[in-house]
Enzyme design. Structure first.
Site, PDB file in Angstrom:
ATOM      1  N   CYS A 171       0.785  -1.127  -0.103  1.00 21.57           N
ATOM      2  CA  CYS A 171      -0.027   0.121  -0.070  1.00 21.57           C
ATOM      3  C   CYS A 171       0.848   1.199   0.042  1.00 21.57           C
ATOM      4  O   CYS A 171       0.294   2.162  -0.550  1.00 21.57           O
ATOM      5  CB  CYS A 171      -1.165  -0.243   1.211  1.00 21.57           C
ATOM      6  SG  CYS A 171      -0.246  -0.054   2.721  1.00 21.57           S
ATOM      7  N   HIS A 198      -1.655   1.620   7.147  1.00 20.31           N
ATOM      8  CA  HIS A 198      -2.158   1.833   5.774  1.00 20.31           C
ATOM      9  C   HIS A 198      -2.184   3.294   5.285  1.00 20.31           C
ATOM     10  O   HIS A 198      -2.163   3.906   6.187  1.00 20.31           O
ATOM     11  CB  HIS A 198      -3.625   1.183   5.745  1.00 20.31           C
ATOM     12  CG  HIS A 198      -4.214   0.953   4.320  1.00 20.31           C
ATOM     13  ND1 HIS A 198      -3.564   0.667   3.607  1.00 20.31           N
ATOM     14  CD2 HIS A 198      -5.418   1.365   4.092  1.00 20.31           C
ATOM     15  CE1 HIS A 198      -4.411   0.234   2.001  1.00 20.31           C
ATOM     16  NE2 HIS A 198      -5.265   0.910   2.506  1.00 20.31           N
ATOM     17  N   ASP A 215      -8.887   4.708  -2.785  1.00 18.08           N
ATOM     18  CA  ASP A 215      -8.000   3.851  -2.448  1.00 18.08           C
ATOM     19  C   ASP A 215      -7.598   3.132  -3.614  1.00 18.08           C
ATOM     20  O   ASP A 215      -8.272   2.322  -4.183  1.00 18.08           O
ATOM     21  CB  ASP A 215      -8.377   2.935  -1.346  1.00 18.08           C
ATOM     22  CG  ASP A 215      -7.427   1.826  -0.759  1.00 18.08           C
ATOM     23  OD1 ASP A 215      -6.326   1.521  -1.589  1.00 18.08           O
ATOM     24  OD2 ASP A 215      -7.405   1.690   0.436  1.00 18.08           O
TER      25      ASP A 215
END
Ligand SMILES: [Zn+2]
Length: 340
Positions: A171, A198, A215
């Site tokens: 990520c 994250h 995202d």
């Protein structure tokens, strides 16, 4: 097609959509030492510099040349014809989300063997080579092939320039590169850091007049409850950083009591002061008119975030899904498989 053609398309589009503060070209003064000395405050000051790396005109040009602009614009135009909810720039970012995940970036839990393609196992970390370091790798994970014993290095690149060609990671790499690409398309973008490991992006919608969750790992657009309600992720802080400042956006993502971890890294008043100091530093050289627009936006966002407190509107179906990138044991170990 020539590079100029690409720039023409982008600048025409930017002109047509009335885009946002141009990327600053002047050299800003070096940030002053943090006024507040608590470790979390210092960490936030350090994190706040991450998105400043995106504000380099050469890098933004490189990023723009990486994009299949014709395809992205045509997909966005098509979507915009059948939808009056989002603006063209919002559709463009949604097209970018799809392309980024389907055709551009690769998720890597454990790299495959570079010799035989077999499975590898982690055997620890190594210092980056001078070249890896020059390309922005802070650290390197080392893996050994289970069959042929080949050693495979997996550098973790923290700077988006190398990621435009490396195009893989977890990520951190995804959010870094995706946020840069949003900036290259003329959108205002935040790099959002969550204290529970994250990171993602937020993009300002000129149509909706608010910051939208994006995202890239999950092709998620405006699904802020995905983590809490879909993944079952427990979080404490989510902070958005950009060239315009720092904002505590936790209330957008953490809306139920069960989803919240204790916020005990810093007194709340000190957090407010820290984010305010970062914001002031970023806006130091902005024109008074620009500052005033941003301050009105800050107030509008505060009202929006306040409206989520004790709001019981159910999450959408799109938000109620387990994590898609990083399957199996990896998500199980992190408690993000949607099994609460
Ligand atoms: Zn092998």
């Amino acid at each position: 097609m020539s590079g100029n053609w690409i720039h023409d398309v982008a600048s025409r589009y930017r002109a047509a959509t009335g885009s946002l503060p141009p990327v600053p070209t002047m050299t800003r003064p070096q940030p002053t030492a943090p006024l507040i000395a608590s470790p979390f405050s210092r960490e936030l000051h350090d994190l706040s510099r991450t998105p400043l790396a995106f504000e380099d005109q050469t890098l933004l040009d490189e990023a723009l040349e990486t994009l299949p602009l014709e395809r992205l614009y045509s997909e966005a135009e098509h979507a915009a014809e059948n939808d009056k909810v989002w603006g063209m720039q919002d559709h463009l970012i949604q097209a970018l989300l799809k392309w980024f995940r389907n055709d551009f970036f690769t998720w890597v839990n454990v790299p495959s063997c570079t010799y035989c393609g077999g499975e590898t196992a982690a055997i620890g970390g190594r210092a980056p080579t001078p070249q890896e370091q020059a390309d922005g790798a802070g650290r390197v994970e080392l893996y050994e092939c289970k069959s042929c014993k080949t050693l495979v290095r997996f550098p973790r690149y923290g700077h988006p320039r190398k990621l435009l060609t490396f195009r893989k990671g977890r990520c951190g790499e995804w959010a870094n590169c995706f946020t840069l690409l949003c900036r290259s398309l003329g959108s205002r973008a935040r790099w959002v850091w969550c204290a529970e490991d994250h990171v993602w992006t937020e993009v300002y919608s000129e149509t909706k007049k608010r910051w939208i969750h994006a995202d890239s790992c999950e092709t998620a657009w405006d699904q802020p409850r995905l983590y809490e309600q879909g993944w079952g992720k427990k979080m404490s802080y989510a902070i958005g950083f950009s060239v315009e400042g720092a904002t505590d956006v936790s209330r957008r993502y953490i809306r139920t009591e069960g989803g919240q971890l204790p916020r005990n890294r810093i007194p709340e008043s000190e957090l407010v002061l820290t984010l305010r100091a970062i914001t002031q530093e970023r806006r130091l050289e902005f024109a008074a008119s620009e500052k005033s627009v941003l301050e009105s936006e800050d107030l509008a966002e505060e009202r929006e975030l306040q409206s989520y407190v004790n709001n019981t509107t159910p999450a959408s179906t799109a938000e109620l899904r387990p994590r898609e990138t990083g399957a199996g044991e990896w998500t199980d170990a992190r408690g993000e498989n949607g099994r609460h």
